[in-house]
Structure formats: C-alpha cells, structure tokens
Design a protein around this motif. Structure first.
Motif, PDB file in Angstrom:
ATOM      1  N   GLY A   1       0.845  -1.184   0.000  1.00  0.00           N
ATOM      2  CA  GLY A   1       0.000   0.000   0.000  1.00  0.00           C
ATOM      3  C   GLY A   1       0.880   1.233   0.000  1.00  0.00           C
ATOM      4  N   VAL A   2       0.313   2.360   0.411  1.00  0.00           N
ATOM      5  CA  VAL A   2       1.062   3.624   0.373  1.00  0.00           C
ATOM      6  C   VAL A   2       2.332   3.522   1.214  1.00  0.00           C
ATOM      7  CG1 VAL A   2       0.986   6.084   0.920  1.00  0.00           C
ATOM      8  CG2 VAL A   2      -1.053   4.960  -0.019  1.00  0.00           C
ATOM      9  N   PHE A   3       2.198   3.015   2.433  1.00  0.00           N
ATOM     10  CA  PHE A   3       3.360   2.936   3.321  1.00  0.00           C
ATOM     11  C   PHE A   3       4.458   2.059   2.735  1.00  0.00           C
ATOM     12  CE2 PHE A   3       5.613   0.428   6.539  1.00  0.00           C
ATOM     13  CZ  PHE A   3       6.317   1.443   7.172  1.00  0.00           C
ATOM     14  N   ALA A   4       4.096   0.861   2.288  1.00  0.00           N
ATOM     15  CA  ALA A   4       5.103  -0.061   1.755  1.00  0.00           C
ATOM     16  C   ALA A   4       5.795   0.517   0.532  1.00  0.00           C
ATOM     17  CB  ALA A   4       4.452  -1.405   1.425  1.00  0.00           C
ATOM     18  N   LEU A   5       5.055   1.221  -0.305  1.00  0.00           N
ATOM     19  CA  LEU A   5       5.653   1.840  -1.493  1.00  0.00           C
ATOM     20  C   LEU A   5       6.575   2.999  -1.108  1.00  0.00           C
ATOM     21  CD1 LEU A   5       2.489   1.816  -3.783  1.00  0.00           C
ATOM     22  CD2 LEU A   5       4.548   0.411  -4.097  1.00  0.00           C
ATOM     23  N   PHE A   6       6.157   3.769  -0.121  1.00  0.00           N
ATOM     24  CA  PHE A   6       6.992   4.884   0.356  1.00  0.00           C
ATOM     25  C   PHE A   6       8.272   4.349   0.983  1.00  0.00           C
ATOM     26  CE2 PHE A   6       8.273   7.970   3.620  1.00  0.00           C
ATOM     27  CZ  PHE A   6       8.339   9.132   2.862  1.00  0.00           C
ATOM     28  N   ARG A   7       8.158   3.289   1.758  1.00  0.00           N
ATOM     29  CA  ARG A   7       9.337   2.689   2.394  1.00  0.00           C
ATOM     30  C   ARG A   7      10.315   2.152   1.348  1.00  0.00           C
ATOM     31  NH1 ARG A   7       7.994  -2.362   6.010  1.00  0.00           N
ATOM     32  NH2 ARG A   7       7.287  -3.043   3.937  1.00  0.00           N
ATOM     33  N   ALA A   8       9.770   1.559   0.291  1.00  0.00           N
ATOM     34  CA  ALA A   8      10.629   0.974  -0.743  1.00  0.00           C
ATOM     35  C   ALA A   8      11.399   2.036  -1.519  1.00  0.00           C
ATOM     36  CB  ALA A   8       9.791   0.128  -1.698  1.00  0.00           C
TER      37      ALA A   8
ATOM     38  N   GLU B   1       6.094  14.080   1.374  1.00  0.00           N
ATOM     39  CA  GLU B   1       6.970  14.715   0.375  1.00  0.00           C
ATOM     40  C   GLU B   1       8.091  15.486   1.055  1.00  0.00           C
ATOM     41  OE1 GLU B   1       4.030  15.427  -3.470  1.00  0.00           O
ATOM     42  OE2 GLU B   1       4.051  16.915  -1.860  1.00  0.00           O
ATOM     43  N   ASP B   2       7.746  16.191   2.146  1.00  0.00           N
ATOM     44  CA  ASP B   2       8.780  16.930   2.889  1.00  0.00           C
ATOM     45  C   ASP B   2       9.798  15.974   3.493  1.00  0.00           C
ATOM     46  OD1 ASP B   2       7.535  19.293   2.264  1.00  0.00           O
ATOM     47  OD2 ASP B   2       6.554  19.538   4.213  1.00  0.00           O
ATOM     48  N   LEU B   3       9.324  14.852   4.030  1.00  0.00           N
ATOM     49  CA  LEU B   3      10.225  13.877   4.634  1.00  0.00           C
ATOM     50  C   LEU B   3      11.142  13.259   3.589  1.00  0.00           C
ATOM     51  CD1 LEU B   3      11.145  12.199   7.065  1.00  0.00           C
ATOM     52  CD2 LEU B   3       9.264  10.611   6.591  1.00  0.00           C
TER      53      LEU B   3
ATOM     54  N   GLY C   1      22.319  13.726   3.686  1.00  0.00           N
ATOM     55  CA  GLY C   1      23.039  12.630   4.321  1.00  0.00           C
ATOM     56  C   GLY C   1      22.861  12.519   5.823  1.00  0.00           C
ATOM     57  N   HIS C   2      22.443  13.614   6.496  1.00  0.00           N
ATOM     58  CA  HIS C   2      22.301  13.585   7.946  1.00  0.00           C
ATOM     59  C   HIS C   2      20.968  12.992   8.415  1.00  0.00           C
ATOM     60  CE1 HIS C   2      25.735  16.311   7.764  1.00  0.00           C
ATOM     61  NE2 HIS C   2      25.927  16.082   9.056  1.00  0.00           N
ATOM     62  N   PHE C   3      20.082  12.709   7.479  1.00  0.00           N
ATOM     63  CA  PHE C   3      18.767  12.190   7.849  1.00  0.00           C
ATOM     64  C   PHE C   3      18.534  10.857   7.135  1.00  0.00           C
ATOM     65  CE2 PHE C   3      18.609  16.764   8.247  1.00  0.00           C
ATOM     66  CZ  PHE C   3      17.999  16.946   9.477  1.00  0.00           C
ATOM     67  N   THR C   4      18.024   9.885   7.868  1.00  0.00           N
ATOM     68  CA  THR C   4      17.740   8.574   7.279  1.00  0.00           C
ATOM     69  C   THR C   4      16.245   8.285   7.362  1.00  0.00           C
ATOM     70  OG1 THR C   4      18.131   7.450   9.398  1.00  0.00           O
ATOM     71  CG2 THR C   4      19.997   7.656   7.896  1.00  0.00           C
ATOM     72  N   LEU C   5      15.718   7.738   6.298  1.00  0.00           N
ATOM     73  CA  LEU C   5      14.281   7.453   6.233  1.00  0.00           C
ATOM     74  C   LEU C   5      13.866   6.430   7.278  1.00  0.00           C
ATOM     75  CD1 LEU C   5      11.635   7.958   4.685  1.00  0.00           C
ATOM     76  CD2 LEU C   5      12.258   6.055   3.180  1.00  0.00           C
ATOM     77  N   SER C   6      14.709   5.441   7.518  1.00  0.00           N
ATOM     78  CA  SER C   6      14.337   4.355   8.432  1.00  0.00           C
ATOM     79  C   SER C   6      14.009   4.853   9.828  1.00  0.00           C
ATOM     80  CB  SER C   6      15.469   3.326   8.509  1.00  0.00           C
ATOM     81  OG  SER C   6      16.669   3.923   8.970  1.00  0.00           O
ATOM     82  N   ALA C   7      14.610   5.964  10.227  1.00  0.00           N
ATOM     83  CA  ALA C   7      14.363   6.506  11.564  1.00  0.00           C
ATOM     84  C   ALA C   7      12.949   7.059  11.715  1.00  0.00           C
ATOM     85  CB  ALA C   7      15.384   7.603  11.880  1.00  0.00           C
ATOM     86  N   HIS C   8      12.265   7.297  10.609  1.00  0.00           N
ATOM     87  CA  HIS C   8      10.944   7.930  10.657  1.00  0.00           C
ATOM     88  C   HIS C   8       9.819   7.019  10.168  1.00  0.00           C
ATOM     89  CE1 HIS C   8      12.983  11.770  11.393  1.00  0.00           C
ATOM     90  NE2 HIS C   8      13.813  11.434  10.422  1.00  0.00           N
ATOM     91  N   LEU C   9      10.154   5.808   9.747  1.00  0.00           N
ATOM     92  CA  LEU C   9       9.147   4.965   9.109  1.00  0.00           C
ATOM     93  C   LEU C   9       8.004   4.584  10.044  1.00  0.00           C
ATOM     94  CD1 LEU C   9      11.241   2.587   6.817  1.00  0.00           C
ATOM     95  CD2 LEU C   9       9.623   4.371   6.122  1.00  0.00           C
ATOM     96  N   GLN C  10       8.296   4.333  11.314  1.00  0.00           N
ATOM     97  CA  GLN C  10       7.216   3.956  12.229  1.00  0.00           C
ATOM     98  C   GLN C  10       6.229   5.104  12.408  1.00  0.00           C
ATOM     99  OE1 GLN C  10       6.788   0.820  13.226  1.00  0.00           O
ATOM    100  NE2 GLN C  10       4.800   1.489  14.004  1.00  0.00           N
ATOM    101  N   THR C  11       6.748   6.337  12.444  1.00  0.00           N
ATOM    102  CA  THR C  11       5.858   7.505  12.537  1.00  0.00           C
ATOM    103  C   THR C  11       5.002   7.625  11.279  1.00  0.00           C
ATOM    104  OG1 THR C  11       7.461   8.659  13.931  1.00  0.00           O
ATOM    105  CG2 THR C  11       5.781  10.008  12.851  1.00  0.00           C
ATOM    106  N   VAL C  12       5.599   7.362  10.123  1.00  0.00           N
ATOM    107  CA  VAL C  12       4.851   7.396   8.863  1.00  0.00           C
ATOM    108  C   VAL C  12       3.733   6.362   8.883  1.00  0.00           C
ATOM    109  CG1 VAL C  12       4.999   6.946   6.381  1.00  0.00           C
ATOM    110  CG2 VAL C  12       6.776   8.286   7.512  1.00  0.00           C
TER     111      VAL C  12
END
Length: 481
Positions: free
Chosen positions: A63-70, A120-122, A129-140
């Motif tokens: 779904g949206v989350f899984a596609l965004f994570r990928a 989109e902002d995230l 380089g100072h920000f990683t997506l994985s750190a925010h995925l649970q909030t998403v």
C-alpha cells in the motif's frame, strides 16, 4: 463525564460492517437498546482501506506505506495515495448527498493532502546525508493508519446525526495536536469531554500515543483503543460487533445448520482462539478487560435479537465438553535435529527462539524431544527460509528443514472429561487423516493436532461432527447463556 443513567457500554464496530451503514444504524445503534445513548462506539476503518494505506494484511501487496518505504523518491506511493483518495470519495458518495457529501470529501481531502505534504517533505529531507528514512518509518506508518479510522468515524457520526441521533465525533488520532501523551492520557482527556446521557460518542479506532500504538499492536491497534476506553470509563460491558457469530466452528466449513453460537465462554478460550489467528479480541486488549472484571460480548451485527457470546473471567461450562473446533492453515513447521543436542536443549532452543523473534514470525505451537525441536510458525515462506539460513549458520551440524502443515484445535472452558483425548484422536483417525503431531496440556483447555495442510477442512468437519454435533454440546452451551 456525566454519570450514565444505565451501565455504560463501550462497543467496537468492524470496518467491513461499517460499509453497511443501515445495518449499523438499525441493528447496532437502535436494534437492541431502548436508547441509543449510554454507550461509546469505537470504529475501525472501512474494509480494505487500511490495506491500501499500509499493505494487504494477507497477501502483503504494498500500500502507500510499503511503497513509500521501498522508494520515497518514486511516484508510486503518490499514485497509490491518490487512488485511495478516490476510493474514499466513492465510499462517501454511497451515503452522502449535496452539502454533506461536500463536507465528507473535504474531510478526506484535508487528511490526504496533509499526509502527502508531510511525506513529500520527509522524502526531500532524507535526501540529505544527515537524515535517514528508516528513523521515521514507524511515525509514517502511524500517520497513514490514522486516516482510515478518522474517515469511518467521521462518516458514522455525521450519518447518525442526519438520522436524528445526537453524536460526538471523537478524534483520538492527534492529527492537529502536537502535545505528547501516552494512550491512557489521551483517552482520559476524551472521556472528560463526553456526555453519554445526551450524546453518542463515535471514536476513532486509532489513538496517537508517545510510544506508538502500532509499534506494539500493529494492525490490532483498534482493539487496544476499545479496551482502554472500556477500562478507563469503567464500562459495565465491552461489546464487539462482527459480521458473524462466535461459533462452534467456521459455518463455511461445517455448514450453517451445524455450527452454533457459543453463548458463554471465558477469556482463556479467547486466548486460545487468538493464538490460532481467530481473534475474538487481541490478547493484550483482553488483558485489561479481564483484570478489571469487564465482560466482553461478541455480537453479530446482522442478528440483533441474539445475545451473542458473553466472555467473562471465571466462567466454566458445568458440562465438560468441547466448545469450539478451530484451526489455521498456512503454518510452517521448522524442525531442527542434531544428535549433539541431547543434554544441551536450552542452548539450541534459545538460538531458535532468537531467530524466530529476529525475523518476526509468530509461534503457534512447539514440541521437542532429546535431540529435536519443532516450532509451528505463522509466517511467509521468505521469512521461514531466512530463519533456516540463520540456524544453518549457528548450528552447521544440524539438519534444519520446514514443512507446510495445518493446526487444528479442540477448545473448551471445561474439557476435564475422561477419554476426551482418545475420542478426538478417534475422530481424526476415522477420517483417515494422518496426525503429524499431537499436543494436550495439563490444564485441559485445548487439544492440538498437526496435520498435512490438505487435510485441514476434513479434520475440522470430522472433529466437529464427533465432538459437538453428535453430543449436541453446542446446544447445551447456547442454552447455558
């Protein structure tokens, strides 16, 4: 909160049921109470919406989350979000007309637009380089999940309001609230603003909390919201409305004329069902109700005159019998055999449990002997292969393999009946089914059979026929209610 005129009930409505508004209104809100008030309704998302927001619960389709994570930089998640917007607007069009439809669509658009802007902002921020997506995925994940419950709760509140019932939309998602709160704090604040004598609160099944509700309960989060509302409001009864009765077996397997509503049982039996993935309620959600002595009733939305099944803490059937035949397919047996295991079972078992936890598989059953450990897991094949690869590295001299099986359970609140084990084994044997493994605990609340997956349906039918239909135990339990 004003003192209720009658004992307050907290009631949960499932997403699929919500898609049939007239049944909810006629059978749940008006069907079995003299007044629509003195209750709180907790609402899940419409059927299929959370799958589209996150991932399909069974197939895993993204779904949206899984596609965004990928790939947060790809447009696939945006397209999925816009498709979801259209789906939610189509749901609105089934129930609202004119100005109310405009308001319903505005509510959906507001949530979707804000979610898209945040994501989109995230995605842009994480290009640095100072920000990683994985750190925010649970909030998403939490953010997206909340949209479905807010949509269905807002709709139900406004539909009932149009039908002359005073409603109060209670949004626990914390959408525009930046104050950090734990789950109980957020629910207590909401309860303080409820007047259940004059209004019918319609509450979102998702509640935002500092720990994150999905972090602990994942897709079972709405039942935790429901449970804590019941506990903190000191409800006299907690009620779950489903599209079916809690029955002696799946009516689709044994026949509508043979499966009977249980009528009464206890939380112990509910836990056994949850272990098989057939939850009357999530075990962690049941815990609070059980500890506070709050009875849980499972009702069929489409059979409002039936009292349903009442689940209490200490109830035990006065007549020893099997109450339910239940099971699950798509189970994998992972077996580890090593001649060197004898005398060192603890070391092997610890390593196996760590691997299962690491790859997030769910244990249904387990058995062992001097040199073999077998776990029966609910997981997909990819996860099973990862666990086996891990074990092969840890124990290079062991034989590790898997097999697809099914788990069938005969369950009851009182199964202290001499010969019950022989009777259940005979029921399976009479159908010419090979038993791969057999478990009966000393507490005598269930007997588990491990059989080949192809024998699942036949085993359910045979056990139900022998243990429930022949002895008419289902009727005895139903009358006991």
């Amino acid at each position: 909160m004003s003192q209720p005129l009658v004992p307050l009930s907290v009631e949960k409505i499932g997403g699929t049921t919500m898609s049939d508004y007239h049944s909810v209104r006629d059978n749940v809100v008006l069907g079995y109470r003299t007044s629509p008030y003195q209750r709180i309704l907790v609402v899940s998302a419409y059927g299929g919406v959370t799958d589209r927001l996150l991932e399909h619960k069974k197939s895993g389709r993204p779904g949206v989350f899984a596609l965004f994570r990928a790939d947060a930089g790809d447009d696939a998640w945006i397209e999925a979000l816009e498709d979801l917007r259209q789906m939610m607007r189509e749901i609105n069009a089934q129930w609202f007309k004119a100005d109310r439809l405009v308001a319903a669509n505005d509510f959906v658009d507001g949530r979707i637009d804000q979610a898209r802007s945040c994501l989109e902002d995230l995605a842009s921020l994480c290009c640095h380089g100072h920000f990683t997506l994985s750190a925010h995925l649970q909030t998403v994940r939490e953010l997206l999940a909340s949209i479905g419950e807010a949509h269905s709760a807002w709709n139900l509140a406004n539909l009932l309001d149009a039908d002359g019932i005073n409603t109060q939309f209670v949004d626990l998602t914390g959408w525009d609230d930046d104050r950090p709160m734990d789950l109980d704090e957020r629910i207590k604040m909401a309860i303080e603003n409820m007047d259940t004598n004059r209004y019918l609160p319609i509450v979102t099944g998702y509640a935002r909390s500092t720990k994150g509700l999905m972090t602990t309960f994942d897709r079972g989060y709405s039942e935790m919201t429901f449970s804590r509302l019941a506990v903190l409001s000191q409800a006299g009864e907690a009620i779950i409305h489903k599209e079916f009765h809690l029955s002696s077996a799946d009516p689709k397997l044994v026949g509508l004329d043979k499966a009977v509503p249980i009528g009464r049982t206890n939380y112990d039996v509910a836990d056994q069902l949850a272990n098989l993935g057939m939850e009357a309620i999530h075990p962690r959600a049941a815990k609070g109700l059980r500890q506070q002595g709050i009875p849980l009733r499972v009702r069929n939305t489409f059979d409002p005159t039936h009292e349903g099944t009442l689940i209490t803490r200490d109830w035990e059937n006065t007549r020893p019998c099997v109450e339910i035949i239940a099971g699950c397919k798509k189970v994998f047996a992972i077996e580890v055999f090593d001649q060197d295991m004898a005398g060192e079972l603890g070391r092997y078992d610890t390593a196996l449990l760590e691997a299962i936890k690491r790859y997030n598989a769910r244990i249904i059953a387990k058995d062992l002997n001097a040199n073999t450990i077998t776990h029966y897991l609910a997981a997909n094949l990819k996860t099973i292969k990862r666990i086996l690869e891990h074990l092969a590295d840890v124990f290079p001299g062991a034989d590790c393999y898997y097999r697809r099986v099914a788990v069938i359970s005969a369950i009851g609140s009182n199964m202290k009946l001499p010969g019950i084990l022989a009777q259940t084994v005979g029921a399976v044997a009479s159908a010419n089914i090979s038993v791969l493994a057999l478990h009966q605990s000393m507490r005598e609340v269930d007997i588990q059979f491990i059989v080949d997956e192809k024998d699942y349906e036949l085993a359910i039918k045979s056990l139900h026929s022998t243990l429930i239909e022949v002895h008419d135990h289902g009727r005895a339990i139903r009358l006991a209610s």
